[in-house]
Design an enzyme around this catalytic site. Structure first.
Site, mmCIF file in Angstrom:
data_model
loop_
_atom_site.group_PDB
_atom_site.id
_atom_site.type_symbol
_atom_site.label_atom_id
_atom_site.label_comp_id
_atom_site.label_asym_id
_atom_site.label_seq_id
_atom_site.Cartn_x
_atom_site.Cartn_y
_atom_site.Cartn_z
ATOM 1 N N PRO A 128 0.807 -1.219 0.000
ATOM 2 C CA PRO A 128 0.000 0.000 0.000
ATOM 3 C C PRO A 128 0.849 1.281 0.000
ATOM 4 O O PRO A 128 0.479 2.274 -0.605
ATOM 5 C CB PRO A 128 -0.823 -0.139 1.283
ATOM 6 C CG PRO A 128 -0.946 -1.624 1.477
ATOM 7 C CD PRO A 128 0.337 -2.208 0.978
ATOM 8 N N SER A 132 5.852 2.897 -6.559
ATOM 9 C CA SER A 132 7.079 3.408 -7.185
ATOM 10 C C SER A 132 8.205 3.465 -6.154
ATOM 11 O O SER A 132 9.362 3.156 -6.446
ATOM 12 C CB SER A 132 6.835 4.810 -7.754
ATOM 13 O OG SER A 132 5.937 4.748 -8.831
ATOM 14 N N GLU A 363 5.042 -2.615 -13.331
ATOM 15 C CA GLU A 363 6.485 -2.891 -13.496
ATOM 16 C C GLU A 363 7.289 -1.603 -13.682
ATOM 17 O O GLU A 363 8.241 -1.539 -14.467
ATOM 18 C CB GLU A 363 6.716 -3.926 -14.602
ATOM 19 C CG GLU A 363 6.028 -5.228 -14.235
ATOM 20 C CD GLU A 363 6.574 -6.463 -14.869
ATOM 21 O OE1 GLU A 363 7.731 -6.468 -15.288
ATOM 22 O OE2 GLU A 363 5.821 -7.450 -14.912
ATOM 23 N N GLY A 364 6.842 -0.589 -12.933
ATOM 24 C CA GLY A 364 7.477 0.721 -12.982
ATOM 25 C C GLY A 364 6.703 1.649 -13.898
ATOM 26 O O GLY A 364 6.582 1.388 -15.094
HETATM 27 N N1 CAA Z 1 19.822 -3.501 -10.694
HETATM 28 C C1 CAA Z 1 20.581 -3.741 -9.607
HETATM 29 N N2 CAA Z 1 20.511 -2.963 -8.508
HETATM 30 C C2 CAA Z 1 19.669 -1.918 -8.531
HETATM 31 C C3 CAA Z 1 18.852 -1.619 -9.639
HETATM 32 C C4 CAA Z 1 18.968 -2.472 -10.755
HETATM 33 N N3 CAA Z 1 18.227 -2.268 -11.863
HETATM 34 N N4 CAA Z 1 18.103 -0.528 -9.372
HETATM 35 C C5 CAA Z 1 18.431 -0.134 -8.128
HETATM 36 N N5 CAA Z 1 19.378 -0.989 -7.621
HETATM 37 C C6 CAA Z 1 20.040 -0.928 -6.329
HETATM 38 C C7 CAA Z 1 20.807 0.388 -6.185
HETATM 39 O O1 CAA Z 1 22.079 0.297 -6.773
HETATM 40 C C8 CAA Z 1 20.854 0.544 -4.680
HETATM 41 O O2 CAA Z 1 21.831 -0.306 -4.147
HETATM 42 P P1 CAA Z 1 23.253 0.283 -3.626
HETATM 43 O O3 CAA Z 1 22.912 1.218 -2.506
HETATM 44 O O4 CAA Z 1 24.015 -0.930 -3.214
HETATM 45 O O5 CAA Z 1 23.859 0.996 -4.811
HETATM 46 C C9 CAA Z 1 19.519 -0.030 -4.222
HETATM 47 O O6 CAA Z 1 19.074 -0.893 -5.275
HETATM 48 C C10 CAA Z 1 18.476 1.038 -3.980
HETATM 49 O O7 CAA Z 1 18.295 1.700 -5.207
HETATM 50 P P2 CAA Z 1 17.983 3.259 -5.332
HETATM 51 O O8 CAA Z 1 18.801 4.030 -4.361
HETATM 52 O O9 CAA Z 1 18.083 3.606 -6.770
HETATM 53 O O10 CAA Z 1 16.455 3.263 -4.839
HETATM 54 P P3 CAA Z 1 15.320 4.358 -5.006
HETATM 55 O O11 CAA Z 1 14.535 4.360 -3.777
HETATM 56 O O12 CAA Z 1 15.899 5.644 -5.494
HETATM 57 O O13 CAA Z 1 14.362 3.688 -6.135
HETATM 58 C C11 CAA Z 1 13.523 3.100 -8.278
HETATM 59 C C12 CAA Z 1 14.734 3.430 -7.423
HETATM 60 C C13 CAA Z 1 14.105 2.918 -9.680
HETATM 61 C C14 CAA Z 1 12.490 4.209 -8.288
HETATM 62 C C15 CAA Z 1 12.903 1.760 -7.791
HETATM 63 O O14 CAA Z 1 12.359 1.881 -6.506
HETATM 64 C C16 CAA Z 1 11.836 1.224 -8.735
HETATM 65 O O15 CAA Z 1 12.158 0.597 -9.739
HETATM 66 N N6 CAA Z 1 10.534 1.440 -8.393
HETATM 67 C C17 CAA Z 1 9.436 0.858 -9.170
HETATM 68 C C18 CAA Z 1 9.107 -0.503 -8.636
HETATM 69 C C19 CAA Z 1 8.388 -1.340 -9.641
HETATM 70 O O16 CAA Z 1 8.746 -1.428 -10.815
HETATM 71 N N7 CAA Z 1 7.397 -2.057 -9.161
HETATM 72 C C20 CAA Z 1 6.679 -2.998 -9.987
HETATM 73 C C21 CAA Z 1 6.019 -3.996 -9.134
HETATM 74 S S1 CAA Z 1 5.844 -5.571 -9.891
HETATM 75 C C22 CAA Z 1 4.573 -5.431 -10.989
HETATM 76 O O17 CAA Z 1 4.110 -4.382 -11.334
HETATM 77 C C23 CAA Z 1 4.152 -6.743 -11.535
HETATM 78 C C24 CAA Z 1 2.838 -6.727 -12.222
HETATM 79 O O18 CAA Z 1 1.807 -6.538 -11.639
HETATM 80 C C25 CAA Z 1 2.756 -7.031 -13.639
#
Ligand code: CAA
Length: 379
Positions: A128, A132, A363-364
């Protein structure tokens, strides 16, 4: 870059197209209307190898490449985008992560039946207050002897109601933030696990989307994937590939919108000639095709890139960003070309519009894809 498909690609594309026409097309509107899960079709997709397309044959998969997966996803989603997301989640978000980071015992127990389509999987990251903002996990997993005790709620979980196993992200050490998140394989019959609210959605209505509840849910220690603290990286890396699946779903919707528009333009007459003979319609068709080709190029580039390549995540984010945008645009144009008929349920284009919107969200969101792309450029 090679732009030609090989024989296997073309064979997979044709098999998926035939399957979609015979098994999905006949009742797609009815399933949408009644929010009915396509049980029989999903079973047959498993038998055809569509539920574990990239998984190695020794683990029950079809052992195919990502381009084959993209082509099959497009054909399935062209006809039924709900079936597309069911397939995508099982392939990209469940099988991929298990094959890449699961241990041998986990692969034998879970990956084999998931890849064969004998089990269905779900992926539970969203909460909830963590959509993102995915690091803001509140679900906890506390070690108790040989078990972890899970408490919390996950929401918007695709396949959640029908899944046999769910990959659940949970906080094993809150003090460590994202580095304190771990991933667990949870079976549907574990005590303390339950399916809560079913969402009533604008589109992809025959896929099931639910909240999941964990109340002192006891999960064996051997069901943790990888080390404690690997869960957030697991989720992010898995989603890099998942976004290729959703981009393919979006492409399927956009392609269907174009196909329906061409079909209609050749049969409907206005002002004494076919719509296809009016330049206003010809230009719309030309724009739709150009957008589809542009997005397809980005998608194939992502699909042809190895997951270990440092550009993989940005390529898949770019593909999803553009494919989802053009899916919505093409669906809107298809309705415009169909006029009043397009706004009604006798034609499939209104469903295409409803189905397209989610590709800009799950998925983002498109905003998250822009974060991923811009961070890589500006770091
Ligand atoms: N690969 C490897 N590591 C990654 C990464 C990647 N692609 N993206 C982030 N990380 C790592 C970072 O390097 C960091 O680690 P370190 O501190 O060791 O460097 C850690 O993860 C935290 O990352 P951020 O500091 O970048 O985190 P953030 O809070 O700024 O968030 C974000 C980044 C890109 C916004 C991320 O939170 C995100 O992708 N959010 C969207 C989530 C999402 O896609 N949800 C989908 C749910 S599933 C779904 O939708 C399925 C369905 O129903 C069909």
């Amino acid at each position: 870059m090679n732009f030609t498909f090989d024989e296997t690609h073309l064979m997979i594309q044709q098999t998926a197209r035939d399957f979609a026409e015979t098994e999905l097309r006949p009742n797609v509107s009815e399933r949408d209307e009644k929010e009915e899960f396509p049980y029989d079709a999903v079973k047959k997709m498993g038998e055809l190898g569509f539920m574990g397309m990239k998984v190695a044959e020794k683990y029950g998969g079809a052992g195919l490449d990502t381009i084959s997966y993209v082509l099959a996803m497009e054909e399935i989603s062209k006809v039924d985008a709900s079936a597309g997301v069911i397939m995508s989640v099982n392939n990209s978000l469940v099988c991929y992560g298990l094959e890449k980071w699961g241990n041998e015992e986990q692969k034998q127990k879970y990956l084999v039946p998931l890849a064969q389509g004998k089990m269905l999987g779900a992926f539970a990251l969203s909460e909830p207050e963590a959509g993102s903002d995915a690091t803001n996990q509140h679900t906890t997993a506390v070690r108790d002897g040989n078990f972890y005790i899970l408490n919390g709620t996950k929401n918007f979980i695709t396949n959640g109601k029908n899944a046999d196993v769910v990959l659940v992200m949970a906080q094993t050490d809150k003090t460590k933030g994202p580095k304190g998140i771990s991933t667990f394989i949870v079976e549907k019959n574990y005590p303390g696990f339950s399916v809560a609210k079913k969402e009533r959605k604008l589109g992809i209505r025959s896929s099931d989307t639910v909240s999941l509840s964990f109340t002192a849910c006891k999960v064996p220690m051997e069901n943790r994937i990888g080390e404690e603290g690997f869960g957030f990286k697991f989720a992010m890396k898995t989603l890099d590939g998942g976004r290729i699946g959703i981009a393919s779903q979006a492409m399927g919707i956009a392609m269907a919108a174009l196909e329906e528009s061409i079909k209609y333009a050749k049969q409907r007459k206005t002002f004494g000639k076919y719509l296809a003979e009016h330049q206003a319609i010809q230009f719309k068709i030309a724009d739709m095709q150009t957008k589809i080709d542009a997005a397809q190029m980005l998608l194939l580039r992502a699909a042809a890139t190895d997951a270990e390549n440092p550009n993989y995540g940005t390529y898949s984010a770019e593909a999803k960003l553009l494919a989802s945008k053009i899916a919505v645009e093409c669906a809107l144009e298809a309705i415009q070309i169909h006029g009043g008929y397009g706004y009604c349920k006798d034609y499939p284009v209104e469903r295409l519009l409803r189905d397209s919107k989610i590709t800009e969200i799950y998925e983002g969101t498109s905003e998250v894809q822009r974060i991923v792309i811009s961070r890589a450029l500006l770091k």
